[in-house]
Design an enzyme around this catalytic site. Structure first.
Site, PDB file in Angstrom:
ATOM      1  CE1 TYR A  71      -5.013   1.312  11.257  1.00  0.00           C
ATOM      2  CE2 TYR A  71      -5.077   2.299  13.439  1.00  0.00           C
ATOM      3  CZ  TYR A  71      -4.433   1.518  12.486  1.00  0.00           C
ATOM      4  OH  TYR A  71      -3.199   0.975  12.756  1.00  0.00           O
ATOM      5  NE  ARG A  74      -2.818   4.001   7.496  1.00  0.00           N
ATOM      6  CZ  ARG A  74      -2.259   2.839   7.785  1.00  0.00           C
ATOM      7  NH1 ARG A  74      -2.351   2.342   9.005  1.00  0.00           N
ATOM      8  NH2 ARG A  74      -1.624   2.160   6.861  1.00  0.00           N
ATOM      9  CD  GLN A 104       5.097  -7.779   3.801  1.00  0.00           C
ATOM     10  OE1 GLN A 104       5.781  -7.369   4.734  1.00  0.00           O
ATOM     11  NE2 GLN A 104       5.543  -7.810   2.565  1.00  0.00           N
ATOM     12  CG  HIS A 122       0.843  -7.118   8.108  1.00  0.00           C
ATOM     13  ND1 HIS A 122       1.876  -6.381   7.574  1.00  0.00           N
ATOM     14  CD2 HIS A 122       1.431  -8.215   8.654  1.00  0.00           C
ATOM     15  CE1 HIS A 122       3.022  -6.997   7.792  1.00  0.00           C
ATOM     16  NE2 HIS A 122       2.788  -8.114   8.435  1.00  0.00           N
ATOM     17  CB  CYS A 134     -19.641 -10.387  25.703  1.00  0.00           C
ATOM     18  SG  CYS A 134     -20.872  -9.749  24.510  1.00  0.00           S
ATOM     19  CB  CYS A 150     -20.445  -4.589  22.767  1.00  0.00           C
ATOM     20  SG  CYS A 150     -21.647  -5.903  23.094  1.00  0.00           S
ATOM     21  CD  GLU A 218      14.838   2.892  -4.892  1.00  0.00           C
ATOM     22  OE1 GLU A 218      16.077   2.811  -4.695  1.00  0.00           O
ATOM     23  OE2 GLU A 218      14.310   3.730  -5.641  1.00  0.00           O
ATOM     24  CB  ALA A 234       4.788  -3.725  -9.040  1.00  0.00           C
TER      25      ALA A 234
END
Ligand code: APR
Length: 261
Positions: A71, A74, A104, A122, A134, A150, A218, A234
């Site tokens: 992540y 990304r 999304q 998402h 906690c 934590c 598409e 778009a």
């Protein structure tokens, strides 16, 4: 159903007449910003992995550092991306009409363009949340490349995205359903329409009397639901579909959404 780029004129008329719009976006709207899809990001040393190795709670529990680093990778890819004319056009639209924008995408580009109240089905790549926290969790300085823990209970921080097998955020789902049921025009931009429950929203809008317009380069699984399909990118198409303000407001100087917790 019409599949024709000349459908732009028809779409303009429908959008001008609409009272409440529902917009559903997917990865295609960010393609012209250079945001790689989940699979496109699986390059280099990540190419040996399957999505299930990297985007499930089980995978995170098994190999938290690996998933955390995926992540981070990304986030770095998305941090280089900027909103494109399609994102900006949706900001302009919301200044003209009541619009509910449901995405999304986890890239935060709608917000970076200036869209407000975006419903993120998402989650968001730049948000984190505690896994089994906690309730009073706070971090200690993290070890580089590992999820923060934590200081009180040892819970791990995890990316604030929806992983395979997880439910959508309840409030986002409720708000998206409600908006789909109450719009008179549904605009679907850049989604394959294969991932549920998001893919059910245009059908829900249609069942409640809305017209459905699809914009996609598409054919997509939502073409059968659409009253009008516009085969176009778009970024080129959306600015043609409604008047663009002379100086579209943009918050290009703003930052990515901050951590949720
Ligand atoms: N303009 C419009 N549409 C485009 C463009 C463009 N410039 N470029 C690509 N597309 C279309 C593709 O034709 C395709 O139909 O965007 C769609 C992207 O489809 P997906 O990659 O399946 O993305 P999406 O529909 O958003 O996927 C939904 O699946 O991967 C998971 O969780 C992830 O949120 C994602 C969900």
């Amino acid at each position: 159903m019409t599949r024709d780029t000349a459908g732009v004129d028809q779409a303009r008329g429908w959008i001008a007449a609409a009272r409440k719009l529902f917009v559903l976006t997917g990865a295609g709207i960010s393609a012209e910003s250079g945001v790689p899809t989940f699979r496109d990001a699986l390059t280099g040393l990540w190419s040996q992995f399957d999505p299930e190795d990297l985007a499930t709670e089980a995978a995170f529990r098994r190999q938290p550092a690996l998933v955390w680093q995926w992540y981070q990778h990304r986030r770095e890819l998305v941090s280089a991306a900027r909103p494109n004319p399609a994102h900006h056009a949706l900001v302009t639209l919301a200044a003209q009409k009541p619009v509910t924008l449901v995405t999304q995408n986890i890239d935060g580009l709608h917000q970076l363009a200036g869209s407000q109240h975006v419903i993120e089905l998402h989650g968001n790549l730049f948000a984190n949340k505690w896994l089994d926290g906690c309730g009073r969790c706070h971090t200690v300085p993290p070890v580089p490349g590992e999820p923060p823990l934590c200081a009180l209970c040892g819970a791990m921080m995890r990316p604030g995205v929806v992983w395979f097998g997880e439910d959508l955020p309840r409030v986002a789902r409720y708000r998206a359903d409600h908006a789909a049921e109450n719009c008179d025009l549904c605009l679907v931009v850049g989604t394959s329409g294969l991932v549920y429950p998001a893919a059910a929203l245009p059908g829900l809008a249609k069942e409640h009397g809305a017209k459905v317009i699809v914009v996609n380069t598409e054919p997509s699984a939502l073409d059968a639901t659409a009253d009008l399909v516009i085969a176009a990118p778009a970024g080129a198409c959306l600015p043609l579909l409604w008047p663009q303000a002379p100086a579209a407001s943009s918050s290009s100087g703003s930052t990515k959404p901050s951590q949720a917790s």
